[in-house]
Design a protein around this motif. Sequence first.
Motif: not given
Length: 100
Positions: A22-46
């Motif tokens: 659904c994302a149009e720009t690289g920034a939007e795609k990067g934000a979605l992927i980064g947020a998903g990965g960051g949430a998973l990593l944050g849950q795994a660590i904390g």
Amino acid sequence: MKKRHLIALSIATVATIGMTGCAETGAEKGALIGAGGGALLGQAIGGDTKSTVIGAALGGITGAAIGDYQDKKNPNRQYYRDQYGRTYYIDSQGRAVYVD
């Protein structure tokens, strides 16, 4: 307990990858992927909600910055949509390159 975490991780990964279409720009795609990965990593660590939210925020910011940088490397590239809604650009040899 571990089985539940694995199922949640799988669902979150598939949902994040699916949303990038659904994302149009690289920034939007990067934000979605980064947020998903960051949430998973944050849950795994904390292991708590606060860590998950912090991980999603930091991952989203970092992903958006990386995606924006990638877009700026190709400032003259113009993106188009075909009749099926897929995004593409024309490369230097005149061929359509699909990005979705």
